[in-house]
Motif scaffolding. Sequence first.
Motif, PDB file in Angstrom:
ATOM      1  N   THR A 103     -88.477  51.950 -58.142  1.00  0.00           N
ATOM      2  CA  THR A 103     -87.496  51.538 -59.159  1.00  0.00           C
ATOM      3  C   THR A 103     -86.210  51.056 -58.501  1.00  0.00           C
ATOM      4  O   THR A 103     -85.589  50.069 -58.938  1.00  0.00           O
ATOM      5  CB  THR A 103     -87.207  52.713 -60.115  1.00  0.00           C
ATOM      6  N   THR A 104     -85.833  51.732 -57.410  1.00  0.00           N
ATOM      7  CA  THR A 104     -84.628  51.320 -56.698  1.00  0.00           C
ATOM      8  C   THR A 104     -84.779  49.881 -56.205  1.00  0.00           C
ATOM      9  O   THR A 104     -83.862  49.053 -56.352  1.00  0.00           O
ATOM     10  CB  THR A 104     -84.377  52.267 -55.511  1.00  0.00           C
ATOM     11  N   SER A 108     -94.285  59.169 -56.301  1.00  0.00           N
ATOM     12  CA  SER A 108     -93.027  59.310 -57.014  1.00  0.00           C
ATOM     13  C   SER A 108     -91.873  59.517 -56.032  1.00  0.00           C
ATOM     14  O   SER A 108     -92.007  60.257 -55.061  1.00  0.00           O
ATOM     15  CB  SER A 108     -93.132  60.514 -57.955  1.00  0.00           C
TER      16      SER A 108
HETATM   17  N1  LIG Z   1     -79.011  57.605 -59.230  1.00  0.00           N
HETATM   18  C1  LIG Z   1     -79.539  58.302 -58.197  1.00  0.00           C
HETATM   19  N2  LIG Z   1     -78.777  59.194 -57.539  1.00  0.00           N
HETATM   20  C2  LIG Z   1     -79.290  59.887 -56.497  1.00  0.00           C
HETATM   21  N3  LIG Z   1     -80.520  59.767 -56.072  1.00  0.00           N
HETATM   22  C3  LIG Z   1     -81.337  58.903 -56.697  1.00  0.00           C
HETATM   23  C4  LIG Z   1     -80.881  58.131 -57.808  1.00  0.00           C
HETATM   24  N4  LIG Z   1     -81.889  57.347 -58.240  1.00  0.00           N
HETATM   25  C5  LIG Z   1     -82.926  57.622 -57.432  1.00  0.00           C
HETATM   26  N5  LIG Z   1     -82.613  58.554 -56.501  1.00  0.00           N
HETATM   27  C6  LIG Z   1     -83.498  59.049 -55.446  1.00  0.00           C
HETATM   28  O1  LIG Z   1     -83.918  57.941 -54.707  1.00  0.00           O
HETATM   29  C7  LIG Z   1     -85.297  58.063 -54.398  1.00  0.00           C
HETATM   30  C8  LIG Z   1     -86.047  56.867 -54.913  1.00  0.00           C
HETATM   31  O2  LIG Z   1     -85.952  56.866 -56.330  1.00  0.00           O
HETATM   32  P1  LIG Z   1     -86.733  55.803 -57.239  1.00  0.00           P
HETATM   33  O3  LIG Z   1     -86.357  56.087 -58.656  1.00  0.00           O
HETATM   34  O4  LIG Z   1     -86.479  54.448 -56.726  1.00  0.00           O
HETATM   35  O5  LIG Z   1     -88.234  56.205 -56.989  1.00  0.00           O
HETATM   36  P2  LIG Z   1     -89.542  55.712 -57.726  1.00  0.00           P
HETATM   37  O6  LIG Z   1     -90.463  55.232 -56.650  1.00  0.00           O
HETATM   38  O7  LIG Z   1     -89.222  54.760 -58.787  1.00  0.00           O
HETATM   39  O8  LIG Z   1     -90.117  57.049 -58.330  1.00  0.00           O
HETATM   40  P3  LIG Z   1     -90.950  57.274 -59.676  1.00  0.00           P
HETATM   41  O9  LIG Z   1     -92.340  56.837 -59.394  1.00  0.00           O
HETATM   42  O10 LIG Z   1     -90.860  58.747 -59.894  1.00  0.00           O
HETATM   43  O11 LIG Z   1     -90.278  56.477 -60.745  1.00  0.00           O
HETATM   44  C9  LIG Z   1     -85.758  59.385 -54.990  1.00  0.00           C
HETATM   45  O12 LIG Z   1     -85.749  60.356 -53.966  1.00  0.00           O
HETATM   46  C10 LIG Z   1     -84.729  59.688 -56.016  1.00  0.00           C
HETATM   47  O13 LIG Z   1     -84.565  61.076 -56.132  1.00  0.00           O
END
Ligand SMILES: Nc1ncnc2c1ncn2[C@@H]1O[C@H](COP(=O)(O)OP(=O)(O)OP(=O)(O)O)[C@@H](O)[C@H]1O
Lengths: 238, 390
Positions: free
Chosen positions: A53-54, A48
């Motif tokens: 997602t980014t 996580s």
């Molecule tokens: N809008 C935002 N503003 C600030 N930080 C963000 C934002 N969206 C994501 N982050 C941070 O960027 C990083 C990557 O987030 P992301 O949502 O891409 O992770 P993920 O791999 O999809 O996680 P998960 O499995 O929990 O969905 C994380 O540390 C998150 O806290």
Amino acid sequence: MTAVANNLAIDATGVTKAYGKGENRVVALAGADLRVPYGELVMLVGPSGCGKTTLISILAGLLTRDGGSCSVLGVDPQALRNGPRTTWRGRNVGFVFQQFNLVPTVTAQENVAIPLLIQGTPRAEAMGRAGDMLRKVGLCGRERSLPPQMSGGQQQRVAIARALAPNPRLLVCDEPTSALDGATGQSVMELVARAARENGHAVVVITHDERIFRFANRIVHMDDGRVTRTDEPLKEPA
Amino acid sequence: MLRIAIKMLFGDGARFYGILLGLAFASLLIAQQSSIFVGLMSRTSAFIRDTPQADIWVTDPDLLSVDDAKALRDTDLQRVRGVPGVAWAVPLFKGLLGVKLGDGRRTVCEVVGIDDATLIGGPHTMLDGQVADLRQADAVIVDNRRLARELRMDTGERGPDGRPIYRPMRIGDEMELNERRAVVVGICDNNESFQYAPQVYTTYSRALQFQPAVRRVMSMVLVRAEPGKDPTELARQIQARTGLSALPASPFEWKTIGFWMRETGIPINFGIAIALGFFVGVAIAGQMFYNFTLENLKYFGAMKAMGASSWLLLRMVALQGVVAGAIGLGLGLGLASAFGLSNNPDRLAFVMTWHIPVITAGAVLVIVVGASLISMIRVIRLDPKSVFEG
Ligand SMILES: Nc1ncnc2c1ncn2[C@@H]1O[C@H](COP(=O)(O)OP(=O)(O)OP(=O)(O)O)[C@@H](O)[C@H]1O
Ligand SMILES: [Mg+2]
């Protein structure tokens, strides 16, 4: 080389992205690479917060990147201006969300018609195509049901029908099965995998769910904003 | 997609009814209070409307309203008659006098003395008798509105509780105006007025006899312009030549209404009630509409991901606001009208001019547009990536 490049739906190299400024700056992507050929289903896995997602948000043109290069279906979404990018996304990218995001007060068929209506398809035609899509995902007879009257698995099928209705060349799914039980998740993934296999679409699925790994052509592992490892096709995917 | 927007609105049962209820309540309050306000204010000038024969009202320059008592000199009548363009000019007496009824009860009434020769300025609607009957000895015509409560006659009978039984005054009844005999020869029907005192019409010369010895008794002069002569223009000329105040009926009404608005707390009180309606609308409907949009934000987000432009989403939110506003407004105005129609016009001052629905619609528009605008900011600022987060 060119032949391979032409066969790629997604070709992203060294993508970087940070959120916030100064003290609050969070590096979400620190140079991520991803290649997805047409007709393949790629799964994106990792802890996580590692940036999954980014990364797909950038690929789908929902988010701008800070650096790196990116070609999606032959275009760099970031090079498009706002309006054309939105139109491009509506035509070419389908979305399936963990929480379905179906409008609860309109019928399954209308929900499926929404992306077509957004593109300006006449209502009668959009509803007709939506009905066909619902039959393809095995929901014949549920056209007039409202989402809250349907089970989670049925709702996710509606969501898949909605994502596939505009016949997008790229389908992105963020945790499509995590709100579903095991067996339902399997049947939903079969529909998603079919989109890649039968239509030659590129499909990216973010998941934590090991039970669906068997549907993948390739499993891409991410950690700390980078792709750390890619498991090449195990055998023929299910 | 606009059809989808409407279904989103109608489908959201509880919140939709909440929005409608808030808007309906706000428009009901605004429309109903404004109508009562207009009704009350128009009563202040009822006497002017009850005397439709006059084009122009000539009065003392310092007169504040039609009910104000600042008498003119007798010679002023001749001066007004001397202004070219005046077809006729007649004197009018208007003043409060004490009444003694047959059984000894006393009250106060507003005596209107009209020109003996022409009887101009008399009541416009007779329920019984004729204006010409004023030529009989000691004749008066009474207005029917206070007959049952004030100008009532003792029947001589007693009810089971020992109290006298009364009946409304009628033709042939007698009373005393300032110790002088007066005989009822007619009953007229005037507009409901702000003044409580019953109205009693008589001739100008008889009014002088009722009046204790004072030097000036002519309250005002009623003027008719010659055919083809513009009353506004003639009023200006009368004013210039006599130094008196001369106003056509409509400005005179506004002068009277203006006096009551300035000198009483009535506009402030109604203003507060109307503002309250507006704020109730903002607080309930505006807030609920905003919540409704927030609740739908994730669907708007998904639509944005699926290629919907911000412009399309804004149109959807605006349509939802306008539809809710129109239905709420319709309900509120309907209820206000039903309220107005179901009430006895003699008791409740309720006049809904065309301005009131327009103003109410404006207020509702401000509420829904305001709420939609704030909601729209959320829709535009919406982070498309957020649709992935459950
Ligand atoms: N809008 C935002 N503003 C600030 N930080 C963000 C934002 N969206 C994501 N982050 C941070 O960027 C990083 C990557 O987030 P992301 O949502 O891409 O992770 P993920 O791999 O999809 O996680 P998960 O499995 O929990 O969905 C994380 O540390 C998150 O806290
Ligand atoms: Mg995620």
